[in-house]
Every structure is written in C-alpha cells, then in structure tokens.
Write an enzyme that holds these catalytic residues in place. Structure first.
Site, PDB file in Angstrom:
ATOM      1  CD  GLU A  84      42.854 -27.124  44.532  1.00  0.00           C
ATOM      2  OE1 GLU A  84      42.097 -27.973  45.065  1.00  0.00           O
ATOM      3  OE2 GLU A  84      43.884 -27.446  43.911  1.00  0.00           O
ATOM      4  CG  ASN A 141      40.696 -31.110  46.540  1.00  0.00           C
ATOM      5  OD1 ASN A 141      40.024 -31.102  45.507  1.00  0.00           O
ATOM      6  ND2 ASN A 141      41.749 -30.329  46.703  1.00  0.00           N
ATOM      7  CG  ASP A 183      40.738 -26.159  34.361  1.00  0.00           C
ATOM      8  OD1 ASP A 183      40.770 -26.807  33.289  1.00  0.00           O
ATOM      9  OD2 ASP A 183      40.440 -26.665  35.443  1.00  0.00           O
ATOM     10  CG  HIS A 195      39.732 -29.692  42.348  1.00  0.00           C
ATOM     11  ND1 HIS A 195      40.752 -30.495  42.812  1.00  0.00           N
ATOM     12  CD2 HIS A 195      39.735 -29.856  40.995  1.00  0.00           C
ATOM     13  CE1 HIS A 195      41.329 -31.106  41.807  1.00  0.00           C
ATOM     14  NE2 HIS A 195      40.734 -30.749  40.688  1.00  0.00           N
TER      15      HIS A 195
HETATM   16  C1  GLP Z   1      41.933 -31.422  37.162  1.00  0.00           C
HETATM   17  C2  GLP Z   1      41.031 -30.555  36.301  1.00  0.00           C
HETATM   18  C3  GLP Z   1      39.600 -30.756  36.690  1.00  0.00           C
HETATM   19  C4  GLP Z   1      39.288 -32.244  36.702  1.00  0.00           C
HETATM   20  C5  GLP Z   1      40.088 -32.902  37.781  1.00  0.00           C
HETATM   21  C6  GLP Z   1      39.814 -34.403  37.912  1.00  0.00           C
HETATM   22  O1  GLP Z   1      42.272 -30.840  38.361  1.00  0.00           O
HETATM   23  N1  GLP Z   1      41.363 -29.175  36.375  1.00  0.00           N
HETATM   24  O2  GLP Z   1      38.773 -30.069  35.757  1.00  0.00           O
HETATM   25  O3  GLP Z   1      37.923 -32.439  36.925  1.00  0.00           O
HETATM   26  O4  GLP Z   1      41.445 -32.733  37.439  1.00  0.00           O
HETATM   27  O5  GLP Z   1      40.616 -35.102  37.012  1.00  0.00           O
HETATM   28  P1  GLP Z   1      40.485 -36.618  36.636  1.00  0.00           P
HETATM   29  O6  GLP Z   1      39.319 -36.711  35.750  1.00  0.00           O
HETATM   30  O7  GLP Z   1      41.771 -36.935  35.935  1.00  0.00           O
HETATM   31  O8  GLP Z   1      40.322 -37.376  37.904  1.00  0.00           O
END
Ligand code: GLP
Length: 252
Positions: free
Chosen positions: A156, A149, A67, A151
């Site tokens: 989402e 959540n 993304d 995702h």
């Molecule tokens: C963001 C990214 C996701 C990632 C998520 C969790 O929203 N788009 O790909 O998995 O954060 O992030 P973290 O690893 O910082 O908890």
C-alpha cells in the site's frame, strides 16, 4: 519503462498471454511471479486455451504468487489459492510442487513450533516464502496488476521500496475494491505480500491495467514520479518493465 496502449481489455489479455507463453517456450523452467484480481483473468483464460492445445506447457515452470489473505486456508473459496486453481492451475500441466503461494494460516509453523503466537507463525511463513523464491533463483518474469491507489501486490502507499515478504494491513480502499470476492463483502484486514524489494528483483516485469478506474493511477505512473507514496512508481527505476494498458485506463 516501455508503454503499450492497446484498444481493449481483450487485446491487453492476448498480448500478455503471448508474452507469458513465449517466455515459457524460450525458458521451459521459467520462474514466474503471478497476480490475482480481475485484470489478469483474460490473460489466464487465453493461456489455458493455448496450453490445452499443446502438451508440456507449464511442466517445468515454477510459479510464485504475489500475495494471500491472512487467515484464509488454501481451500477457502475466496483465497488467492482457490482463485489460481479456478483460473489457471486447475487447467494446465503445472506440477503441484512447483506452485507457490504464501500460506495465510501458516499452518505448518504451528505444527512445527507448538506454542508460538499467531504473529510469530506468520513471520516464519514470510521467511519461508522469501527463502523459497531465493532457492528458485529469484523471479524471472513477473506480471502485476495495479491497485487504484497505486498498490502492487498488497504493498500500500507508504511502503518502503526495500521491503520483503511480510504481513501487511490492507487499506480501506483496497478492502472495498476486493469485497466482491467475499460473500457478505467482508474482506480480511491483513495479507501476506511479497515486498517491493522482492518484486523489483524480478528480471522482467509486465504491468497490466485496464478500465477507467485505473486511469488516475496510470497517469500518475506515467508522470515519472518515484515515491513510496505511490508504490507502483518503483517500476520507474527498473530496467525491464513493460506496461500494457488499455485505452480506457490510458485515457488516450
Ligand atoms: C488486489 C491484488 C493486486 C491486484 C489488485 C488489482 O489488491 N492484491 O495484486 O493487482 O487487487 O485488482 P484488479 O485487477 O481486480 O483491479
């Protein structure tokens, strides 16, 4: 789904790095799906350290990030493009033309089609990205983090399982969780993300989760539920998924 509960973030990162590196050793022209966020930073650091020791590590590998934020150019310091340069691409022998991320500004589309709207340009960028994945022969190994959540990438809760790369609006909880990457704490409202359908076509998937803040999402995933209300639950339907979770996230 194969579960592996490890003692710590460090162990999760080492196990994940070894999976990635051995996949490249086996398939030097691997097509990889790659995440951002705090979770994979340790894995990337270990991969960089290993690749520095040898040559030809990523020289034939193709990468596709999950993304990117809408409105941020690849050079914006908070873009996922900059994150990837900082944590991985700037330190390994990956070829520039083999690195793929969605372009959050869709700059090329405006140049090629003067007069189109912002929404149309982003739509063209999403199509270009899907097409690039298809032309690479689809994803072979994809690493995922896990949102609090549930995702995955920026899909989402409520996302249909058959979605493709598209523009999405970020939830308030996701924006809050990612605010640390933005000076002033203001996260963009929208992003381009691979869809759940795109991700689930990856031949193999590794999901990483670390820390207490992921415990609720991990336990929901463990329950075996399959529902668009909980995007990560699509993984319960995939035949080759491995979850590497540290004790803090597993709650064991
Ligand atoms: C963001 C990214 C996701 C990632 C998520 C969790 O929203 N788009 O790909 O998995 O954060 O992030 P973290 O690893 O910082 O908890």
């Amino acid at each position: 789904m194969k579960w592996q509960v490890v003692d710590s973030y460090e162990e999760m990162s080492s196990v994940a790095a070894e999976i990635l590196l051995s996949a490249i050793r086996k398939t030097p022209d691997l097509v990889l799906g790659l995440p951002t966020g705090k979770t994979p930073e340790g894995m990337y650091a270990r991969v960089v350290a290993e690749c520095r020791r040898g040559s030809h590590c990523f020289s034939d590998v193709k990468t596709f990030n999950l993304d990117e934020y809408v409105g941020l150019s690849p050079w914006h310091p908070s873009s996922y493009s900059s994150y990837m340069k900082q944590h991985l691409f700037g330190h390994i022998d990956v070829r520039e033309e083999n690195i793929n991320l969605p372009d959050g500004t869709a700059a090329w589309a405006f140049e090629r089609h003067p007069g189109i709207t912002h929404a149309e340009a982003l739509e063209l960028e999403c199509m270009r990205y899907e097409d690039a994945i298809a032309r690479a022969g689809s994803l072979q190994l994809t690493f995922l983090g896990l949102g609090r959540n549930g995702h995955i990438a920026f899909n989402e809760p409520g996302t249909p399982f058959d979605t493709r790369t598209r523009v999405v609006t970020l939830s308030e909880s996701t924006k809050r969780a990612n605010a640390r990457y933005f000076p002033g704490g203001v996260t963009p409202d929208k992003a381009i993300t691979m869809g759940l359908g795109t991700i689930s076509e990856s031949a193999a998937i590794i999901l990483l989760a670390s820390g207490e803040s992921k415990r609720e999402a991990v336990s929901r995933l463990r329950s075996g539920e399959v529902s668009p209300d909980f995007p990560a639950s699509i993984l319960n339907r995939h035949h080759d998924v491995r979850l590497i979770v540290d004790r803090a996230a597993a709650g064991d």
